[in-house]
Design a protein around this motif. Structure first.
Motif, PDB file in Angstrom:
ATOM      1  N   VAL A 155       0.867  -1.174   0.000  1.00 53.79           N
ATOM      2  CA  VAL A 155       0.000   0.000   0.000  1.00 53.79           C
ATOM      3  C   VAL A 155       0.905   1.226   0.000  1.00 53.79           C
ATOM      4  CG1 VAL A 155      -1.736   1.318   1.281  1.00 53.79           C
ATOM      5  CG2 VAL A 155      -1.842  -1.184   1.255  1.00 53.79           C
ATOM      6  N   GLU A 156       0.665   2.143  -0.910  1.00 57.55           N
ATOM      7  CA  GLU A 156       1.454   3.371  -0.926  1.00 57.55           C
ATOM      8  C   GLU A 156       1.282   4.085   0.412  1.00 57.55           C
ATOM      9  OE1 GLU A 156       0.262   5.726  -4.207  1.00 57.55           O
ATOM     10  OE2 GLU A 156       0.806   4.217  -5.719  1.00 57.55           O
ATOM     11  N   PRO A 157       2.376   4.611   0.989  1.00 58.71           N
ATOM     12  CA  PRO A 157       2.285   5.252   2.309  1.00 58.71           C
ATOM     13  C   PRO A 157       1.160   6.277   2.417  1.00 58.71           C
ATOM     14  CG  PRO A 157       4.574   5.009   1.673  1.00 58.71           C
ATOM     15  CD  PRO A 157       3.762   4.582   0.483  1.00 58.71           C
ATOM     16  N   GLY A 158       0.883   6.977   1.345  1.00 57.85           N
ATOM     17  CA  GLY A 158      -0.180   7.977   1.386  1.00 57.85           C
ATOM     18  C   GLY A 158      -1.578   7.391   1.471  1.00 57.85           C
ATOM     19  N   LYS A 159      -1.706   6.078   1.205  1.00 61.89           N
ATOM     20  CA  LYS A 159      -3.015   5.420   1.242  1.00 61.89           C
ATOM     21  C   LYS A 159      -3.212   4.560   2.496  1.00 61.89           C
ATOM     22  CE  LYS A 159      -3.625   4.999  -3.788  1.00 61.89           C
ATOM     23  NZ  LYS A 159      -3.832   4.027  -4.897  1.00 61.89           N
ATOM     24  N   ALA A 194      -3.718   5.267   5.672  1.00 61.68           N
ATOM     25  CA  ALA A 194      -4.845   5.661   6.523  1.00 61.68           C
ATOM     26  C   ALA A 194      -6.168   5.229   5.902  1.00 61.68           C
ATOM     27  CB  ALA A 194      -4.828   7.170   6.761  1.00 61.68           C
ATOM     28  N   ALA A 195      -6.284   5.374   4.583  1.00 65.28           N
ATOM     29  CA  ALA A 195      -7.518   4.978   3.901  1.00 65.28           C
ATOM     30  C   ALA A 195      -7.712   3.466   3.970  1.00 65.28           C
ATOM     31  CB  ALA A 195      -7.481   5.440   2.448  1.00 65.28           C
ATOM     32  N   MET A 196      -6.615   2.721   3.829  1.00 67.20           N
ATOM     33  CA  MET A 196      -6.706   1.265   3.902  1.00 67.20           C
ATOM     34  C   MET A 196      -7.171   0.817   5.284  1.00 67.20           C
ATOM     35  SD  MET A 196      -4.965  -1.649   5.133  1.00 67.20           S
ATOM     36  CE  MET A 196      -3.222  -1.226   5.307  1.00 67.20           C
ATOM     37  N   LEU A 197      -6.577   1.397   6.327  1.00 66.99           N
ATOM     38  CA  LEU A 197      -6.948   1.019   7.690  1.00 66.99           C
ATOM     39  C   LEU A 197      -8.382   1.437   8.013  1.00 66.99           C
ATOM     40  CD1 LEU A 197      -3.621   1.895   9.542  1.00 66.99           C
ATOM     41  CD2 LEU A 197      -4.461  -0.376   8.898  1.00 66.99           C
ATOM     42  N   ALA A 198      -8.815   2.560   7.445  1.00 64.74           N
ATOM     43  CA  ALA A 198     -10.190   3.008   7.674  1.00 64.74           C
ATOM     44  C   ALA A 198     -11.195   2.087   6.991  1.00 64.74           C
ATOM     45  CB  ALA A 198     -10.360   4.439   7.172  1.00 64.74           C
ATOM     46  N   ALA A 199     -10.790   1.519   5.840  1.00 66.50           N
ATOM     47  CA  ALA A 199     -11.692   0.632   5.100  1.00 66.50           C
ATOM     48  C   ALA A 199     -11.717  -0.781   5.662  1.00 66.50           C
ATOM     49  CB  ALA A 199     -11.281   0.595   3.624  1.00 66.50           C
ATOM     50  N   ARG A 200     -10.732  -1.117   6.474  1.00 65.30           N
ATOM     51  CA  ARG A 200     -10.581  -2.493   6.963  1.00 65.30           C
ATOM     52  C   ARG A 200     -11.789  -3.007   7.761  1.00 65.30           C
ATOM     53  NH1 ARG A 200      -7.509  -7.131   6.118  1.00 65.30           N
ATOM     54  NH2 ARG A 200      -7.426  -8.338   8.034  1.00 65.30           N
ATOM     55  N   PRO A 201     -12.300  -2.281   8.758  1.00 67.14           N
ATOM     56  CA  PRO A 201     -13.430  -2.820   9.532  1.00 67.14           C
ATOM     57  C   PRO A 201     -14.648  -3.130   8.670  1.00 67.14           C
ATOM     58  CG  PRO A 201     -12.435  -0.958  10.673  1.00 67.14           C
ATOM     59  CD  PRO A 201     -11.833  -0.988   9.300  1.00 67.14           C
ATOM     60  N   GLY A 202     -14.927  -2.272   7.695  1.00 67.21           N
ATOM     61  CA  GLY A 202     -16.060  -2.521   6.813  1.00 67.21           C
ATOM     62  C   GLY A 202     -15.866  -3.770   5.976  1.00 67.21           C
ATOM     63  N   MET A 203     -14.619  -3.990   5.524  1.00 69.67           N
ATOM     64  CA  MET A 203     -14.333  -5.189   4.746  1.00 69.67           C
ATOM     65  C   MET A 203     -14.548  -6.446   5.582  1.00 69.67           C
ATOM     66  SD  MET A 203     -10.829  -6.887   3.501  1.00 69.67           S
ATOM     67  CE  MET A 203     -10.883  -7.717   5.081  1.00 69.67           C
ATOM     68  N   THR A 214      -7.570   0.305  -2.140  1.00 72.71           N
ATOM     69  CA  THR A 214      -6.422   0.961  -1.497  1.00 72.71           C
ATOM     70  C   THR A 214      -5.125   0.187  -1.703  1.00 72.71           C
ATOM     71  OG1 THR A 214      -6.717  -0.181   0.635  1.00 72.71           O
ATOM     72  CG2 THR A 214      -7.958   1.866   0.292  1.00 72.71           C
ATOM     73  N   ILE A 215      -5.217  -1.044  -2.203  1.00 76.14           N
ATOM     74  CA  ILE A 215      -4.035  -1.888  -2.383  1.00 76.14           C
ATOM     75  C   ILE A 215      -3.303  -1.491  -3.659  1.00 76.14           C
ATOM     76  CG2 ILE A 215      -3.246  -4.252  -2.807  1.00 76.14           C
ATOM     77  CD1 ILE A 215      -5.563  -5.209  -1.039  1.00 76.14           C
ATOM     78  N   ASP A 216      -1.999  -1.326  -3.542  1.00 76.75           N
ATOM     79  CA  ASP A 216      -1.183  -0.942  -4.693  1.00 76.75           C
ATOM     80  C   ASP A 216      -0.784  -2.168  -5.512  1.00 76.75           C
ATOM     81  OD1 ASP A 216       0.345   0.725  -6.389  1.00 76.75           O
ATOM     82  OD2 ASP A 216       2.158   0.248  -5.254  1.00 76.75           O
ATOM     83  N   THR A 217      -0.182  -3.171  -4.849  1.00 76.85           N
ATOM     84  CA  THR A 217       0.304  -4.360  -5.548  1.00 76.85           C
ATOM     85  C   THR A 217       0.015  -5.606  -4.725  1.00 76.85           C
ATOM     86  OG1 THR A 217       2.141  -3.079  -6.465  1.00 76.85           O
ATOM     87  CG2 THR A 217       2.311  -5.471  -6.605  1.00 76.85           C
ATOM     88  N   LEU A 218      -0.511  -6.638  -5.380  1.00 75.69           N
ATOM     89  CA  LEU A 218      -0.658  -7.945  -4.740  1.00 75.69           C
ATOM     90  C   LEU A 218       0.646  -8.703  -4.949  1.00 75.69           C
ATOM     91  CD1 LEU A 218      -2.430 -10.068  -3.320  1.00 75.69           C
ATOM     92  CD2 LEU A 218      -3.155 -10.833  -5.599  1.00 75.69           C
ATOM     93  N   VAL A 219       1.357  -8.985  -3.866  1.00 72.42           N
ATOM     94  CA  VAL A 219       2.668  -9.628  -3.955  1.00 72.42           C
ATOM     95  C   VAL A 219       2.531 -11.140  -4.049  1.00 72.42           C
ATOM     96  CG1 VAL A 219       4.900  -9.963  -2.817  1.00 72.42           C
ATOM     97  CG2 VAL A 219       3.740  -7.732  -2.695  1.00 72.42           C
TER      98      VAL A 219
END
Length: 200
Positions: free
Chosen positions: A11-15, A17-26, A81-86
């Motif tokens: 996840v790009e560092p700038g994203k 916060a958005a990723m963590l905010a979206a996590r509970p809903g997911m 919010t995910i940049d790359t799936l490793v």
């Protein structure tokens, strides 16, 4: 046997916060929409790299989830919010491994990650008498069913089928009175029709 999905992504560092905010809903959408979903844990490996450990009751449940993709808005928002799936790999929780020490499978009896039980079957054709184990721990989330793993395995080796149940505890949504007691009742009711080898 529980199946563990191990997914590494960046996840790009700038994203972040958005990723963590979206996590509970997911996670809530997984509980609502994905059969066999047990629990998920997110681990930060590096500044931009994350490891997602998702537990499923069985392989088919994971395959069904993968086929659905981001079908729910909350899941799609997290994926965005995910940049790359490793990588995405399959594993088995060690204390579920069929290494001769245990032979168990995890079965959900409700939508919450703690509404599960582990069914141990001894060798043979059965039907087997059933013992239900209800762990202690003051109803608090810091204690779980795994404290009874050695006892469950000993009983299995002695010829009993064992239903080692988990339930919502204090510190979890719905834990305490009356949720904990309702879960124990629902878990025991789940035994009906669970396996043909049980002597109920």
């Amino acid at each position: 046997m529980s199946v563990i999905e191990l997914t590494t992504f960046t996840v790009e560092p700038g994203k972040t916060a958005a990723m963590l905010a979206a996590r509970p809903g997911m996670v809530e959408a997984f509980r609502r929409d994905r059969r066999g979903f047990v629990a998920a844990k997110l681990i930060r490996v590096a500044e931009d790299t994350w490891l997602d450990l998702v537990e499923w009751t069985d392989d088919t449940a994971w395959d069904e989830s993968k086929a659905k993709g981001g079908n729910e808005p909350e899941i799609a928002a997290f994926f965005a919010t995910i940049d790359t799936l490793v990588s995405s790999d399959r594993g088995v929780r060690y204390d579920d491994a069929e290494d001769g020490r245990r032979a168990a499978r995890t079965v959900a009896y409700g939508p919450h990650p703690s509404q599960v039980g582990e069914l141990y079957l001894p060798e043979g054709d059965g039907p087997f008498p059933v013992i239900t184990l209800i762990h202690g721990g003051f109803w608090t989330a810091m204690f779980d069913r795994r404290q009874l793993t050695p006892l469950a395995d000993d009983l299995r080796q002695a010829g009993f089928a064992v239903w080692n149940i988990e339930y919502r505890r204090l510190g979890e949504e719905g834990g305490g009175w009356p949720g904990t007691f309702e879960d124990v009742e629902a878990a025991i009711d789940r035994l009906e029709g669970l396996d043909d080898h049980l002597d109920l």
